[in-house]
Design an enzyme around this catalytic site. Structure first.
Site, PDB file in Angstrom:
ATOM      1  N   ASP A  27      16.671  22.283  93.672  1.00  0.00           N
ATOM      2  CA  ASP A  27      15.718  22.365  94.780  1.00  0.00           C
ATOM      3  C   ASP A  27      16.243  21.584  95.982  1.00  0.00           C
ATOM      4  O   ASP A  27      17.134  20.729  95.865  1.00  0.00           O
ATOM      5  CB  ASP A  27      14.375  21.779  94.286  1.00  0.00           C
ATOM      6  CG  ASP A  27      13.183  22.265  95.072  1.00  0.00           C
ATOM      7  OD1 ASP A  27      13.370  22.895  96.126  1.00  0.00           O
ATOM      8  OD2 ASP A  27      12.041  21.999  94.623  1.00  0.00           O
TER       9      ASP A  27
ATOM     10  N   ASP B 227       7.164  29.626  97.556  1.00  0.00           N
ATOM     11  CA  ASP B 227       6.117  28.888  96.848  1.00  0.00           C
ATOM     12  C   ASP B 227       4.807  29.650  96.852  1.00  0.00           C
ATOM     13  O   ASP B 227       3.848  29.246  96.191  1.00  0.00           O
ATOM     14  CB  ASP B 227       5.913  27.509  97.487  1.00  0.00           C
ATOM     15  CG  ASP B 227       6.950  26.519  96.983  1.00  0.00           C
ATOM     16  OD1 ASP B 227       7.601  26.807  95.962  1.00  0.00           O
ATOM     17  OD2 ASP B 227       7.120  25.463  97.624  1.00  0.00           O
TER      18      ASP B 227
HETATM   19  C1  DGJ Z   1       9.424  23.109  95.913  1.00  0.00           C
HETATM   20  C2  DGJ Z   1       9.619  24.255  94.970  1.00  0.00           C
HETATM   21  O1  DGJ Z   1       9.647  25.451  95.663  1.00  0.00           O
HETATM   22  C3  DGJ Z   1       8.513  24.234  93.925  1.00  0.00           C
HETATM   23  O2  DGJ Z   1       8.623  25.338  93.092  1.00  0.00           O
HETATM   24  C4  DGJ Z   1       8.560  22.954  93.167  1.00  0.00           C
HETATM   25  O3  DGJ Z   1       9.748  22.892  92.422  1.00  0.00           O
HETATM   26  C5  DGJ Z   1       8.466  21.775  94.113  1.00  0.00           C
HETATM   27  N1  DGJ Z   1       9.428  21.862  95.177  1.00  0.00           N
HETATM   28  C6  DGJ Z   1       8.672  20.479  93.383  1.00  0.00           C
HETATM   29  O4  DGJ Z   1       8.705  19.402  94.220  1.00  0.00           O
END
Ligand code: DGJ
Length: 731
Positions: A478, A548
């Protein structure tokens, strides 16, 4: 596929299945002209293109009215400050402080295969399925050589371009800007299509008119970004899937970029794409070289659909390296939306046990398992297991998950450092920052200066240690903030402008080490949702988290924009709980499953707490995934209807390469009273073959399905979906 040089007329002719690309070496100076890119013409007719008056003037040895030529002639790659007043694709400062540059033909080479780009992601091919043309052009006053690369692949209507700059002098040259491609062409009724967005609404389609001057997109956030995808297309017939000329440009790079179209006083266009020049300045040392990332050019004479399918095939066969690309990915369940930071090993094991019963194959532990990370205010960089949460440690948890019969995956955010972390206490200078300035915080974190080797090595050693400590089969990488306060303690004063590009090279270096050391690891890239969903990252990971926003209806738009360029098998897509955490909408569980089916497919919910009826539906969705995933991975994609534009319903279709099978996904977003009938035409099938529509007694020829189509059912209410499966008879 062929590349030839016509010695007599000094023409390069690049031919793919149905396109020609023609470059001319002009006059005694050897300027490079761009003569043609489009529908295939006879090789023998390429010299005819020289007869089409490109303007009223020709380059004259007498140099009279030289700018009238330079300012209008279609060039293959630009010069700077020599009389062409259009936007330059390259800008430099030589050792005398001057910026003039005129690149003239020096030599060329044509060969089978395609070279790797050192340190950069790139499309790849063998001597059997690819060919390359290199044209070296030079400014001998400055001593700068540019090598222009053109590669093509068997069976694909795409030309891959990049540029390498070589300092042939014994003095430093500063590169202030280097586009990986420019192309001058006529305006033939094109609009510009780009993909814009924001967090939770990535890659939405935008069509706009091309005005005089610049029409452009960019990112200077240190990543390709939520805001603009490094892609654009010139389209003649708007969103038509099967009519009109379309030129697509996709950048194989994940950092700052700029791309656009510059319309001149004479109505013609200069297209450009390359590393973003804002805050960019690269010191090219004597005899050193600089490789710019590559751009994929596609031409379709038949609308957007063909562009999409060309890019899908190109990226599936010549960009994604992972062994997983042709495999069914394990169906995963991720605990982010299930628990956020509030979990421990008992909670994770409970989810794993319940998931296993439904046929889910892997548990992914998301953010919050390390340091003192109980919210997003601390601990990035402290990659040590929090044993208050994971009692007995990570290996114990992974072993227990494996004992249940599930694989295990983990989340990390390697490029970051929290101001509240042990790592920051020890190394405050490891953050990207400008001395004496408090850097801007985003999600209460800073970006690590991984351009410094010691920082990069340290972070890699932590990733490696975690992955080697137990049986971890998947990593979600990430990146949750963008770069700012550009300053590196590792770079000299005159090299600070190199930071953003060096940062990207460092990310690529880390991921290259990772995929080399752990070839069986399934890597999924992610950036605050889908801010680094680009062709560059696909070279390292076969899938990327799309957004997300897991709401099935919002996903229709996000996945349409993403699938415009990228194969469906790369799109991270999960079924989540309702009301949806981002938009608060409640959609049927079935629709959530049908929409996520178009991507990697998985779950992002607390399976121990969802409604019983949803839980009971999971085995059916799992079976559906196994039944159709080969179509998602390898089929041809046809966009049939767009909810983003019609505000009512969405439909797309996957056809197997042998055309024996097809799957239509239909989502009725809005029910309407007493509605008009909806008939959709189904292209891409064998005209003479008979197809059976599964679960019905309808049998009909492919040509009828293409010409007449099928009637869509009226479904009971908003947000309803239906999959329609077609099978060729006697196949
Ligand atoms: C952003 C990601 O897109 C989410 O799926 C998740 O992993 C969060 N970060 C965690 O902080």
């Amino acid at each position: 596929m062929d590349i030839r040089f016509n010695e007599k007329d000094k023409l390069f002719v690049i031919e793919t299945d149905s396109t020609s690309y023609v470059i001319a070496v002009l006059g005694e100076e050897g300027l490079l002209g761009h003569l043609y890119y489009g529908d295939k013409i006879q090789y023998e007719d390429a010299p005819y293109l020289l007869n089409i008056p490109q303007n009223q003037n020709t380059p004259t040895p007498a140099m009279r009215d030289r700018s009238s030529f330079l300012d209008i002639y279609p060039f293959e790659y630009t010069s700077n400050n020599v009389g062409d007043y259009r936007k330059s694709g390259i800008e430099i400062t030589d050792s005398n402080g001057h910026s003039s540059l005129q690149l003239c033909y020096e030599s060329h080479a044509i060969y089978l295969g395609k070279e790797k780009l050192e340190g950069l992601p790139a499309t790849f091919g063998t001597d059997k399925d690819s060919m390359t043309l290199e044209i070296a052009v030079k400014d001998s006053v400055v001593g700068l050589r540019a090598v222009l690369y053109y590669s093509i692949f068997e069976g694909l209507d795409a030309v891959i371009r990049s540029v390498k700059l070589i300092n042939d002098s014994d003095k430093e040259i500063f590169i202030d800007k280097v586009m990986s491609m420019t192309m001058d062409m006529d305006q033939d009724g094109y609009q510009l299509l780009t993909l814009y967005g924001s967090w939770a609404r990535e890659r939405l389609m935008d069509f706009r008119d091309i005005g005089f001057g610049d029409t452009s997109i960019e990112s200077f956030r240190g990543e390709s970004s939520h805001q603009f995808q490094p892609f654009m297309a010139l389209v003649q017939n708007g969103d038509s899937q099967d009519t009109g000329k379309v030129y697509g440009f996709s950048f194989v790079y994940s950092g700052n970029f700029e791309a656009g179209v510059n319309k001149s006083q004479f109505d013609n266009l200069r297209v450009y794409m390359g590393i973003g020049s804002k805050n960019f300045r690269w010191k090219l040392r004597p005899y050193d070289s600089f490789q710019a990332p590559e751009v994929v050019l596609t031409y379709s004479g038949a609308g957007l659909g063909k562009m999409t399918r060309t890019l899908h095939d190109l990226y599936r066969n010549h960009l994604i390296r992972s062994r997983y690309k042709d495999m069914e990915r394990p169906i995963l369940i991720n605990n982010w939306e299930a628990t956020y930071f509030d979990f421990d090993s008992d909670k994770l094991l409970a989810i794993a046990k319940e998931a296993k019963k439904s046929g889910i194959e892997m548990l992914v532990m998301d953010d919050g398992w390390f340091g003192e990370r109980n919210d997003d205010n601390s601990s990035l960089g402290d990659w040590y297991v929090n044993e208050d949460k994971l009692k007995g440690g990570l290996k114990k948890l992974v072993d227990e998950v494996n004992a249940i019969g599930m694989k295990f995956g983990i989340w990390m955010e390697p490029e970051m450092i929290s101001p509240r972390s042990r790592l920051y206490d020890e190394h405050p200078d490891w953050a990207i920052r400008v001395p004496d300035r408090e850097p801007c915080r985003s999600r209460n974190q800073y970006v690590l200066d991984i351009t410094r080797e010691e920082v990069r090595d340290y972070i890699y050693s932590r990733i490696k240690a975690i992955l080697e400590s137990c049986n971890i089969e998947y990593l979600k990488w990430d990146m949750n903030r963008q770069l700012s306060d550009l300053g590196s303690m590792g770079l000299s004063r005159d090299a600070q402008g190199e930071l953003s590009h060096r940062y990207m090279l460092a990310v690529y270096d880390l991921q290259e080490r990772l995929v080399t050391d752990f070839p069986n690891l399934l890597l999924e890239n992610c950036s605050g949702g889908g801010a680094r969903f680009d062709a560059g990252m696909l070279y390292y990971s076969p899938q990327i988290w799309c957004s997300d926003d897991t709401d099935a209806i919002e996903r229709l738009k996000i996945q349409e924009g993403t699938a415009l360029i990228f194969p469906l098998s790369t799109m991270g897509a999960h079924v989540s709980d309702c009301p949806n955490h981002t938009v608060g909408r409640t959609t049927p569980f079935k629709t959530r499953g049908d929409v996520a089916l178009a991507g990697t497919f998985g779950y992002e919910l607390d399976i121990t707490r969802i409604p019983e009826s949803d839980r009971e539906d999971i085995p059916r969705q799992v079976a559906q995934y196994h039944k159709y995933n080969h179509l998602v991975r390898g089929g041809d994609y046809y966009r049939i209807a767009s909810y983003q534009r019609n505000h009512s319903f969405d439909a797309y279709m996957l056809v197997s390469k042998d055309k024996k099978e097809a799957l239509v996904t239909y989502v009725q977003v809005e029910a309407s009273p007493n509605p008009a009938r909806k008939v959709i035409k189904l292209p891409g099938l064998v005209p003479d073959a008979t197809y059976q529509i599964e679960d019905s007694d309808i049998e009909v020829k492919g040509s009828t399905l293409e010409k007449v189509g099928i009637a869509l059912p009226i479904l009971p209410g908003d947000y309803q979906s239906k999959l329609i499966h077609l099978l060729q008879k006697n196949s």
